[in-house]
Design a protein around this motif. Structure first.
Motif, short mmCIF file in Angstrom:
data_model
loop_
_atom_site.label_atom_id
_atom_site.label_comp_id
_atom_site.label_asym_id
_atom_site.label_seq_id
_atom_site.Cartn_x
_atom_site.Cartn_y
_atom_site.Cartn_z
N GLN A 81 0.70 -1.04 -0.33
CA GLN A 81 -0.05 -0.45 0.00
C GLN A 81 0.93 1.04 0.22
O GLN A 81 2.11 1.15 0.73
N VAL A 82 0.58 2.21 -0.79
CA VAL A 82 1.48 3.09 -0.93
C VAL A 82 0.95 4.86 -1.15
O VAL A 82 -0.99 4.00 -1.21
N ASP A 83 1.02 6.06 -0.21
CA ASP A 83 0.68 6.59 -0.97
C ASP A 83 0.45 7.89 -2.15
O ASP A 83 -0.53 8.72 -2.04
N ASP A 84 1.43 7.72 -2.48
CA ASP A 84 1.01 8.13 -4.11
C ASP A 84 1.35 7.35 -5.01
O ASP A 84 2.78 6.58 -4.84
N ALA A 88 5.42 5.93 -5.84
CA ALA A 88 6.16 4.45 -6.31
C ALA A 88 6.55 3.95 -6.96
O ALA A 88 6.98 3.21 -7.11
N VAL A 123 -2.98 2.05 -4.02
CA VAL A 123 -3.13 3.38 -2.66
C VAL A 123 -4.39 2.71 -2.14
O VAL A 123 -5.59 2.65 -3.05
N ASP A 124 -4.75 3.02 -1.21
CA ASP A 124 -6.47 2.82 -0.83
C ASP A 124 -6.75 3.52 0.24
O ASP A 124 -6.49 3.69 0.46
#
Length: 124
Positions: A81-84, A88, A123-124
């Motif tokens: 899971q990544v923010d951007d 990423a 992204v979640d």
């Protein structure tokens, strides 16, 4: 019921140090070797939680993604899971991950590590 806790996901590789170096760069986690054993490296997230380990498998055969009959099947993949997502993806590529040809979803990117293990960025 005994107390069970998932400590690590373990990936096989023909060159343990190279794959551990890749995941160390990708995740930013320090890699350690048990008893200075060059056939086993483990990484743990700084805040605790499930880690990732790499162990030597001299007969390693890379999985095929997506799966196809008669080929080495993927046994598991990592979901990261990544923010951007764009940032990423750029980071993964700088670490030498390869974008998989088949991308099953628009909001998830499937990459292959240097020995062919798939992992997903989302992204979640």
């Amino acid at each position: 019921m005994p107390n069970l806790r998932l400590r690590s996901v373990v990936l096989d590789a023909p060159d343990v140090r190279a794959l551990a170096d890749f995941y160390q760069r990708l995740l930013g986690w320090p890699a350690t070797s048990d008893d200075d054993d060059p056939t086993w490296f483990r990484m743990e997230p700084p805040g605790g939680g499930t880690g990732l380990a790499v162990q030597e498998e001299r007969e390693f055969v890379p999985p095929v993604w997506p799966g196809e009959g008669g080929a080495q099947q993927m046994q598991l993949h990592l979901d990261l899971q990544v923010d951007d997502l764009a940032a990423a993806c750029a980071h993964a590529e700088q670490c030498c991950a390869r974008l998989a040809e088949f991308q099953p979803q628009d909001d998830v990117r499937v990459y292959l590590d240097p020995v062919g293990h798939p992992f997903c960025l989302f992204v979640d």
